[in-house]
Design a protein around this motif. Structure first.
Motif, PDB file in Angstrom:
ATOM      1  N   GLY A   1       4.313   8.373  -7.844  1.00  0.00           N
ATOM      2  CA  GLY A   1       3.458   7.494  -7.084  1.00  0.00           C
ATOM      3  C   GLY A   1       3.436   6.003  -7.456  1.00  0.00           C
ATOM      4  O   GLY A   1       3.420   5.150  -7.092  1.00  0.00           O
ATOM      5  N   GLN A   2       3.619   6.179  -9.017  1.00  0.00           N
ATOM      6  CA  GLN A   2       3.684   4.906  -9.861  1.00  0.00           C
ATOM      7  C   GLN A   2       4.772   3.970  -9.524  1.00  0.00           C
ATOM      8  O   GLN A   2       4.589   2.876  -9.778  1.00  0.00           O
ATOM      9  CB  GLN A   2       3.399   5.278 -11.248  1.00  0.00           C
ATOM     10  N   PHE A   3       5.835   4.505  -8.941  1.00  0.00           N
ATOM     11  CA  PHE A   3       7.310   3.614  -8.999  1.00  0.00           C
ATOM     12  C   PHE A   3       7.607   3.536  -7.418  1.00  0.00           C
ATOM     13  O   PHE A   3       8.673   3.016  -7.277  1.00  0.00           O
ATOM     14  CB  PHE A   3       8.196   4.330  -9.816  1.00  0.00           C
ATOM     15  N   THR A   4       6.669   4.264  -6.641  1.00  0.00           N
ATOM     16  CA  THR A   4       7.087   4.216  -4.825  1.00  0.00           C
ATOM     17  C   THR A   4       7.048   2.580  -4.621  1.00  0.00           C
ATOM     18  O   THR A   4       6.194   2.003  -4.786  1.00  0.00           O
ATOM     19  CB  THR A   4       6.253   4.835  -4.407  1.00  0.00           C
ATOM     20  N   VAL A   5       8.415   2.467  -3.993  1.00  0.00           N
ATOM     21  CA  VAL A   5       8.392   1.084  -3.279  1.00  0.00           C
ATOM     22  C   VAL A   5       8.322   1.112  -1.687  1.00  0.00           C
ATOM     23  O   VAL A   5       8.858   2.163  -1.331  1.00  0.00           O
ATOM     24  CB  VAL A   5       9.739   0.399  -3.839  1.00  0.00           C
ATOM     25  N   PRO A   6       7.591   0.287  -0.984  1.00  0.00           N
ATOM     26  CA  PRO A   6       7.491   0.579   0.545  1.00  0.00           C
ATOM     27  C   PRO A   6       8.950   0.501   1.111  1.00  0.00           C
ATOM     28  O   PRO A   6       9.980  -0.070   0.598  1.00  0.00           O
ATOM     29  CB  PRO A   6       6.762  -0.663   0.683  1.00  0.00           C
ATOM     30  N   GLU A   7       8.912   0.851   2.208  1.00  0.00           N
ATOM     31  CA  GLU A   7      10.060   0.700   2.942  1.00  0.00           C
ATOM     32  C   GLU A   7      10.816  -0.637   3.153  1.00  0.00           C
ATOM     33  O   GLU A   7      10.079  -1.547   3.210  1.00  0.00           O
ATOM     34  CB  GLU A   7       9.893   1.294   4.464  1.00  0.00           C
ATOM     35  N   GLN A   8      12.015  -0.863   2.642  1.00  0.00           N
ATOM     36  CA  GLN A   8      12.757  -1.764   2.713  1.00  0.00           C
ATOM     37  C   GLN A   8      13.912  -1.963   3.934  1.00  0.00           C
ATOM     38  O   GLN A   8      14.399  -0.850   4.332  1.00  0.00           O
ATOM     39  CB  GLN A   8      13.763  -2.206   1.555  1.00  0.00           C
ATOM     40  N   ARG A   9      13.938  -2.921   4.556  1.00  0.00           N
ATOM     41  CA  ARG A   9      15.043  -3.220   5.472  1.00  0.00           C
ATOM     42  C   ARG A   9      15.908  -4.446   5.413  1.00  0.00           C
ATOM     43  O   ARG A   9      15.394  -5.369   4.964  1.00  0.00           O
ATOM     44  CB  ARG A   9      14.460  -3.208   7.123  1.00  0.00           C
ATOM     45  N   LYS A  10      17.214  -4.412   5.647  1.00  0.00           N
ATOM     46  CA  LYS A  10      18.000  -5.287   5.876  1.00  0.00           C
ATOM     47  C   LYS A  10      18.373  -5.552   7.519  1.00  0.00           C
ATOM     48  O   LYS A  10      18.799  -4.654   8.341  1.00  0.00           O
ATOM     49  CB  LYS A  10      19.499  -5.180   5.393  1.00  0.00           C
ATOM     50  N   LEU A  11      17.783  -6.874   7.858  1.00  0.00           N
ATOM     51  CA  LEU A  11      18.051  -7.173   9.185  1.00  0.00           C
ATOM     52  C   LEU A  11      19.029  -8.166   9.569  1.00  0.00           C
ATOM     53  O   LEU A  11      19.595  -8.939   8.549  1.00  0.00           O
ATOM     54  CB  LEU A  11      16.493  -7.794   9.701  1.00  0.00           C
TER      55      LEU A  11
ATOM     56  N   GLU B   1      -2.802  16.770   3.194  1.00  0.00           N
ATOM     57  CA  GLU B   1      -2.757  15.709   2.104  1.00  0.00           C
ATOM     58  C   GLU B   1      -1.470  15.992   1.319  1.00  0.00           C
ATOM     59  O   GLU B   1      -0.851  15.082   1.053  1.00  0.00           O
ATOM     60  CB  GLU B   1      -4.018  16.064   1.244  1.00  0.00           C
ATOM     61  N   LYS B   2      -1.045  17.238   1.100  1.00  0.00           N
ATOM     62  CA  LYS B   2       0.239  17.670   0.247  1.00  0.00           C
ATOM     63  C   LYS B   2       1.238  17.177   1.044  1.00  0.00           C
ATOM     64  O   LYS B   2       2.345  16.699   0.635  1.00  0.00           O
ATOM     65  CB  LYS B   2       0.183  19.066   0.097  1.00  0.00           C
ATOM     66  N   ALA B   3       1.270  17.397   2.722  1.00  0.00           N
ATOM     67  CA  ALA B   3       2.360  17.073   3.391  1.00  0.00           C
ATOM     68  C   ALA B   3       2.631  15.440   3.647  1.00  0.00           C
ATOM     69  O   ALA B   3       3.787  15.006   3.576  1.00  0.00           O
ATOM     70  CB  ALA B   3       2.225  17.621   4.742  1.00  0.00           C
ATOM     71  N   LEU B   4       1.441  15.097   3.513  1.00  0.00           N
ATOM     72  CA  LEU B   4       1.282  13.492   3.523  1.00  0.00           C
ATOM     73  C   LEU B   4       2.051  12.870   2.478  1.00  0.00           C
ATOM     74  O   LEU B   4       2.680  11.804   2.338  1.00  0.00           O
ATOM     75  CB  LEU B   4      -0.102  12.778   3.727  1.00  0.00           C
ATOM     76  N   ARG B   5       1.508  13.174   1.073  1.00  0.00           N
ATOM     77  CA  ARG B   5       2.335  12.638  -0.163  1.00  0.00           C
ATOM     78  C   ARG B   5       3.887  13.171  -0.102  1.00  0.00           C
ATOM     79  O   ARG B   5       4.586  12.435  -0.314  1.00  0.00           O
ATOM     80  CB  ARG B   5       1.668  13.659  -1.226  1.00  0.00           C
ATOM     81  N   SER B   6       4.304  14.268   0.304  1.00  0.00           N
ATOM     82  CA  SER B   6       5.510  14.709   0.604  1.00  0.00           C
ATOM     83  C   SER B   6       6.495  13.971   1.359  1.00  0.00           C
ATOM     84  O   SER B   6       7.418  13.166   1.086  1.00  0.00           O
ATOM     85  CB  SER B   6       5.782  16.078   0.787  1.00  0.00           C
ATOM     86  N   ALA B   7       5.726  13.622   2.488  1.00  0.00           N
ATOM     87  CA  ALA B   7       6.427  12.902   3.512  1.00  0.00           C
ATOM     88  C   ALA B   7       6.628  11.221   3.276  1.00  0.00           C
ATOM     89  O   ALA B   7       7.500  10.512   3.672  1.00  0.00           O
ATOM     90  CB  ALA B   7       6.066  12.753   4.886  1.00  0.00           C
ATOM     91  N   ASN B   8       5.694  10.738   2.235  1.00  0.00           N
ATOM     92  CA  ASN B   8       5.732   9.415   1.837  1.00  0.00           C
ATOM     93  C   ASN B   8       6.266   9.005   0.635  1.00  0.00           C
ATOM     94  O   ASN B   8       5.756   8.129   0.048  1.00  0.00           O
ATOM     95  CB  ASN B   8       4.414   8.671   2.119  1.00  0.00           C
ATOM     96  N   GLY B   9       6.570  10.097   0.048  1.00  0.00           N
ATOM     97  CA  GLY B   9       7.193   9.710  -1.578  1.00  0.00           C
ATOM     98  C   GLY B   9       6.313   9.902  -2.542  1.00  0.00           C
ATOM     99  O   GLY B   9       6.204   9.080  -3.665  1.00  0.00           O
ATOM    100  N   GLY B  10       4.932  10.401  -2.252  1.00  0.00           N
ATOM    101  CA  GLY B  10       4.007  10.377  -3.180  1.00  0.00           C
ATOM    102  C   GLY B  10       4.079  11.609  -4.240  1.00  0.00           C
ATOM    103  O   GLY B  10       4.969  12.446  -3.976  1.00  0.00           O
TER     104      GLY B  10
ATOM    105  N   LEU C   1       0.837  -1.081   0.056  1.00  0.00           N
ATOM    106  CA  LEU C   1      -0.108  -0.104  -0.070  1.00  0.00           C
ATOM    107  C   LEU C   1       0.925   1.352   0.121  1.00  0.00           C
ATOM    108  O   LEU C   1       1.740   1.360   0.724  1.00  0.00           O
ATOM    109  CB  LEU C   1      -1.091   0.194   1.268  1.00  0.00           C
ATOM    110  N   THR C   2       0.669   2.222  -0.806  1.00  0.00           N
ATOM    111  CA  THR C   2       1.366   3.563  -0.866  1.00  0.00           C
ATOM    112  C   THR C   2       0.489   4.614  -0.594  1.00  0.00           C
ATOM    113  O   THR C   2      -1.057   4.525  -0.417  1.00  0.00           O
ATOM    114  CB  THR C   2       1.773   3.705  -2.381  1.00  0.00           C
ATOM    115  N   MET C   3       0.881   5.743  -0.137  1.00  0.00           N
ATOM    116  CA  MET C   3      -0.051   6.931   0.293  1.00  0.00           C
ATOM    117  C   MET C   3      -0.890   7.431  -0.591  1.00  0.00           C
ATOM    118  O   MET C   3      -1.881   7.702  -0.407  1.00  0.00           O
ATOM    119  CB  MET C   3       1.003   8.193   1.118  1.00  0.00           C
ATOM    120  N   ASP C   4      -0.356   7.332  -1.868  1.00  0.00           N
ATOM    121  CA  ASP C   4      -1.362   7.736  -2.958  1.00  0.00           C
ATOM    122  C   ASP C   4      -2.579   6.726  -2.968  1.00  0.00           C
ATOM    123  O   ASP C   4      -3.482   7.438  -3.202  1.00  0.00           O
ATOM    124  CB  ASP C   4      -0.543   7.886  -4.287  1.00  0.00           C
ATOM    125  N   GLN C   5      -2.292   5.703  -2.843  1.00  0.00           N
ATOM    126  CA  GLN C   5      -3.380   4.891  -2.937  1.00  0.00           C
ATOM    127  C   GLN C   5      -4.296   4.927  -1.867  1.00  0.00           C
ATOM    128  O   GLN C   5      -5.461   4.789  -2.022  1.00  0.00           O
ATOM    129  CB  GLN C   5      -2.976   3.274  -3.110  1.00  0.00           C
TER     130      GLN C   5
END
Length: 650
Positions: free
Chosen positions: A226-236, A639-648, A79-83
């Motif tokens: 937003g079309q190419f946004t990938v959710p957060e990734q982590r190396k554990l 809405e604008k701030a949320l898109r900006s903060a989440n790469g949308g 799920l992305t912020m745009d969606q």
């Protein structure tokens, strides 16, 4: 062309489920909703809403919406912020915040006060704050709030909202009844069959054949993040510890076996047990008649069945266990009786008891050697768990003293495992062959809740059996990957965007012609779409789509219930993949009177709907009385701030 079929199972085709603030889910706790001073000129630019003397600020709404989004993304990592925003997430969160604050303000206006004791009781009953004994723990409570970054006053504010909601809205909606005349028409709507056709036109068929230059592709990439946004990734990184590590140390000694045998000496002595049946009746006379039939040879179970009751069977009972399930007097009488004896009537707390001794069993005793296998297993398990807990506590203490993960692993000969970059669900985008095993799957939630600079943590994998030392090695924030990594995907998306306009034009013409009753095959041939278009028959009942497990109704099926026979509906496909035209060809009614259970469920469902509508209308009246003011420009800023903060995208 398979994507046309997949649209019927779209992940984001449904309605966003609004989150009630009163659920007290820790991840949903907001900022201070009562901050802000009086403003005689309506909401300021920093206020999304003003409710009497209360305000909901831009920061309040943004914080809570981000938390709701993170909670939903835990369940759906893609799920992305745009969606989320496209599904109405922000407006639903804001509306619920306004509704709950309105209820609190309305209650205060009319003298409703929620005591601290009642709030404390709600906190104490929350299972999130119990310790290993199942009781409320102040320590767990404080640790949980600190871990989630939640202020206690904010949690208490949400609890107040929840209590007020229950006390105000429940009475408003309770007892709603559906008039009998309303039920058949609505039930008939549920089982009427609607059939038609979906014709899909793919954008790919009209994409330019000449590839664009890098400059144009990069411009498209920057304009549509937003079309190419990938959710957060982590190396554990993690290292596991389980009970098998302590198997040798946990071997029981002869002294320990002797002590355990002595402590359970009564259990290992020779003894008798009883199998009994018991029937409880309301009066002594009824119990006396039942006892007489049982004494005459009728099984007590049959006596009970003849009275429309059931006898209770209790097997393998010693006198103490039987006394706890009946009474000491009944147990004593049973143990003084022989097999097949009938006891009673005897007064018991539940009525008059009749008891039959079904069997008398002799249980032989056990010597220490005979009991050795079970005692060995029990002592070994207990010692392993003690050593396991002590080891983990020692590790936790060493972490607190500043030892690094690598130092701990070396000191205790632990094998460190390092994952590739993974999503919250364990998928590795850069290594499709990677599969998260059961251990990693158990660590993902904690691994994605830790900060990148947090110390390693001891995390349970299997309670009391296996744990892991876990650390975050690397974090790649949500957002579009570097252009070079997704260049091929950008080129495909660019081509679809170019072909979508032509697909829309043709789909619009197709919808117009079909709406006039034209033959689909003829129109497709006329438009030159005989090969490119895909035709799919649709047939569905409203009851079928209402009962979907995911609760989401695919747009093509939903369209069948929003148009009349012969009409059409133009639907865009996801991500510029094309357009579909849905036409309703036929409605076949069915008689609901032939399905009695449908009428009953429809009546109950309508009562719930009416109750909910009463509650909604009450909320409208409450907000009108309070003069609630909303600031749409402030909500747009959120809405604008949320898109900006989440790469949308903007």
């Amino acid at each position: 062309m398979n994507f046309f079929r997949r649209i019927l199972k779209s992940k984001f085709g449904g309605v966003f489920a609004a989150v009630f603030l009163g659920l007290i889910a820790l991840a949903f706790v907001s900022g201070d909703l009562t901050s802000g001073g009086m403003n005689l000129f309506g909401p300021s630019s920093a206020e999304v809403a003003k409710i009497g003397g209360r305000t909901i600020t831009v920061n309040d709404v943004q914080t809570r919406t981000q938390m709701v989004f993170e909670r939903m993304r835990n369940e759906n990592p893609a799920l992305t912020m745009d969606q989320f925003l496209a599904e109405g997430g922000l407006r639903n969160v804001a509306s619920e915040m306004i509704a709950m604050q309105s209820l609190i303000a309305y209650g205060e206006k009319h003298g409703m006060q929620i005591s601290k004791a009642l709030i404390d009781a709600e906190i104490a009953s929350n299972p999130a704050f119990v310790d290993a004994t199942g009781n409320f723990s102040e320590t767990v409570f404080r640790q949980m709030l600190a871990q989630q970054g939640i202020a206690e006053k904010d949690l208490r504010e949400d609890i107040i909202a929840s209590i007020v909601q229950r006390q105000m809205l429940a009475p408003v909606s309770a007892g709603a009844r559906t008039p009998a005349s309303m039920v058949p028409p609505y039930a008939a709507m549920l089982i009427e069959e609607r059939s038609g056709e979906m014709i899909s036109i793919p954008s790919a068929a009209f994409a330019p054949s000449t590839p664009p230059g890098d400059a144009e592709l990069q411009a498209y990439y920057r304009s549509n993040p937003g079309q190419f946004t990938v959710p957060e990734q982590r190396k554990l990184r993690y290292a596991t510890v389980n009970l098998s590590r302590f198997e040798a140390q946990a071997a029981p000694t002869e002294e320990e076996l002797a002590q355990a045998y002595k402590a359970r000496s009564q259990e290992f002595q020779a003894r008798q047990t009883r199998d009994v049946s018991q029937l409880i009746l309301a009066t002594e006379n009824a119990a006396r008649d039942a006892a007489a039939k049982a004494k005459a040879g009728t099984p007590l179970a049959d006596v009970a069945r003849g009275l429309g009751l059931a006898a209770t069977r209790m097997d393998g009972q010693d006198e103490k266990a039987l006394a706890s399930q009946t009474t000491p007097e009944i147990a004593k009488a049973v143990y003084a009786a022989a097999k097949d004896a009938v006891i009673g009537p005897v007064r018991s707390p539940l009525g008059w008891a009749v008891v039959r001794v079904e069997d008398v069993r002799a249980v032989p005793g056990k010597t220490l050697d005979q009991a050795r296998p079970e005692l060995t297993a029990e002592i070994r398990k207990s010692k392993e768990q003690q050593l396991f807990s002590a080891f983990l506590n020692d590790i936790d203490g060493k972490i607190g003293e500043g030892l690094s993960f690598a130092e701990l692993a070396k000191a205790h000969n632990l094998t460190m495992v390092e994952t590739p970059l993974v999503l919250k669900d364990g998928t590795a985008l850069r290594d499709p062959a990677f599969k998260a095993d059961a251990t990693l799957a158990a660590l993902l939630d904690q691994g994605f809740s830790m900060s990148a600079d947090d110390d390693a943590q001891v995390v349970s994998v299997k309670p009391d059996e296996e744990a892991a030392i876990l650390a975050v090695e690397d974090v790649v924030a949500e957002g579009p990957p570097p252009f070079n990594e997704v260049k091929s995907a950008v080129q495909v998306a660019w081509g679809l965007s170019k072909g979508a306009e032509r697909a829309r034009q043709l789909a619009t013409q197709l919808a117009a012609e079909l709406g006039k009753g034209a033959d689909p095959a003829a129109v497709l041939a006329k438009l030159g779409l005989a090969q490119q278009a895909e035709r799919q028959t649709l047939s569905v009942r409203r009851a079928d789509i209402n009962n979907r497990e995911d609760g989401r109704i695919p747009p093509p099926l939903e369209a069948l219930f929003t148009i009349k026979v012969g009409a059409t509906r133009l639907l865009p496909l996801e991500n510029n993949q094309g357009f579909s035209v849905v036409r309703l060809d036929k409605i076949t009614p069915n008689d609901p009177s032939q399905v009695p259970q449908l009428l009953a469920s429809t009546r109950a469902g309508l009562s719930n709907v009416l109750g909910g509508e009463y509650a909604r209308q009450f909320m409208v009246a409450v907000q009108k009385e309070l003069g609630v003011q909303r600031n749409e420009s402030a909500l747009a800023a959120v809405e604008k701030a949320l898109r900006s903060a989440n790469g949308g995208g903007e």
